[in-house]
Motif scaffolding. Structure first.
Motif, short mmCIF file in Angstrom:
data_model
loop_
_atom_site.label_atom_id
_atom_site.label_comp_id
_atom_site.label_asym_id
_atom_site.label_seq_id
_atom_site.Cartn_x
_atom_site.Cartn_y
_atom_site.Cartn_z
N UNK A 1 0.97 -1.21 0.01
CA UNK A 1 0.08 -0.02 -0.05
C UNK A 1 0.90 1.15 0.19
N UNK A 2 1.98 1.07 0.74
CA UNK A 2 2.98 2.22 0.75
C UNK A 2 3.45 2.62 -0.41
N UNK A 3 4.06 1.53 -1.12
CA UNK A 3 4.62 1.70 -2.52
C UNK A 3 3.47 2.27 -3.52
N UNK A 4 2.28 1.48 -3.52
CA UNK A 4 1.33 2.25 -4.45
C UNK A 4 1.12 3.57 -4.20
N UNK A 5 1.15 4.04 -2.71
CA UNK A 5 0.78 5.44 -2.66
C UNK A 5 2.11 6.23 -2.91
N UNK A 6 3.18 5.87 -2.93
CA UNK A 6 4.48 6.78 -3.40
C UNK A 6 4.70 6.48 -4.58
N UNK A 7 4.23 5.52 -5.64
CA UNK A 7 4.75 5.53 -6.68
C UNK A 7 4.65 6.82 -7.67
N UNK A 8 3.46 7.40 -7.54
CA UNK A 8 3.25 8.79 -8.15
C UNK A 8 4.35 9.70 -7.84
N UNK A 9 4.86 9.60 -6.59
CA UNK A 9 5.73 10.67 -6.10
C UNK A 9 7.09 10.53 -7.02
N UNK A 10 7.33 9.09 -6.89
CA UNK A 10 8.59 8.56 -7.59
C UNK A 10 8.59 8.92 -9.04
N UNK A 11 7.30 8.68 -9.99
CA UNK A 11 7.05 9.25 -11.08
C UNK A 11 7.40 10.59 -11.35
N UNK A 12 6.67 11.43 -10.54
CA UNK A 12 7.04 12.88 -10.70
C UNK A 12 8.49 13.29 -10.62
N UNK A 13 9.00 12.66 -9.58
CA UNK A 13 10.55 12.99 -9.55
C UNK A 13 11.40 12.57 -10.84
N UNK A 14 10.98 11.44 -11.11
CA UNK A 14 11.50 11.06 -12.54
C UNK A 14 11.29 12.17 -13.89
N UNK A 15 10.11 12.27 -13.92
CA UNK A 15 9.68 13.30 -14.79
C UNK A 15 10.44 14.80 -14.65
N UNK A 16 10.48 15.26 -13.38
CA UNK A 16 11.20 16.35 -13.38
C UNK A 16 12.65 16.46 -13.51
N UNK A 17 13.44 15.29 -13.56
CA UNK A 17 14.81 15.16 -13.74
C UNK A 17 14.89 14.96 -15.34
N UNK A 18 16.10 15.23 -15.75
CA UNK A 18 16.45 14.89 -17.09
C UNK A 18 16.25 13.48 -17.52
N UNK A 19 15.18 13.36 -18.33
CA UNK A 19 14.78 12.10 -18.98
C UNK A 19 15.05 12.09 -20.41
N UNK A 20 15.96 12.76 -20.70
CA UNK A 20 16.38 12.65 -22.15
C UNK A 20 15.20 12.92 -23.19
#
Length: 186
Positions: free
Chosen positions: A17-36
């Motif tokens: 449940x924690x991973x499911x809740x935090x996954x969008x945060x990780x995705x937002x962080x990935x989008x905010x960094x240089x993803x080529x």
């Protein structure tokens, strides 16, 4: 003392449940960094180091917030009367470890109902159904009492103290407060 233990199955459910809740945060962080410049549906295909560093930076934010919420929960438990021993047991550490981790979580016990001796007079403080009340006799012999209950003992004591100050004999000062058989200078 009650401790809350969770089963391995409950722990696995919580982790998911924690991973499911935090996954969008990780995705937002990935989008905010240089993803080529990859589109959102392919952002996880970016450079692995960038992806993992992005996720790590997101978890840093989560870690800080969890620490803040943990300290808040410990302080709340302490405000309801939990001891450092109980906080430590709940966290799986010693009493001393809990005191070190949350130094301000458990306050010193406040004064309870008792007697107040100020300005040559005396007041009794008691907790009633409608709040804290006081009755007092000033140094000049005047008698007074709370017209209604006060929300805290401290507020009732302040009003009793004001009454005693108003009925002081010239030359008297604030002397002491007695509680539970001990006298404390105030």
């Amino acid at each position: 003392m009650t401790t809350v233990e969770i089963t391995p199955e409950q722990q696995a459910e919580l982790a998911k449940a924690l991973l499911d809740a935090l996954d969008p945060l990780a995705a937002a962080a990935v989008r905010s960094r240089a993803s080529g410049g990859l589109p959102e549906e392919r952002m996880w295909a970016a450079e692995p180091v960038e992806v993992t560093l992005s996720v790590l930076s997101a978890w840093k934010l989560v870690d800080a917030e969890v620490k803040r919420l943990t300290a808040l929960a410990a302080a709340t438990a302490g405000s309801y009367g939990a001891s450092y021993e109980q906080l430590g047991a709940a966290w799986g550490i010693t009493r001393q470890g809990a005191r070190k981790k949350w130094p301000d979580a458990v306050g010193r016990p406040g004064p309870r109902p008792g007697s107040l001796e100020l300005f040559g007079g005396a007041a009794e403080l008691d907790e009633a159904v409608d709040g804290w009340r006081w009755t007092a006799t000033g140094a000049d012999g005047a008698v007074g009492e709370a017209a209604a209950g006060y929300p805290t003992r401290e507020e009732a004591a302040a009003h009793a103290g004001a009454f005693l100050a108003g009925h002081a004999v010239p030359g008297t000062r604030c002397q002491s407060e007695r509680r539970s058989g001990h006298t404390v200078s105030v």
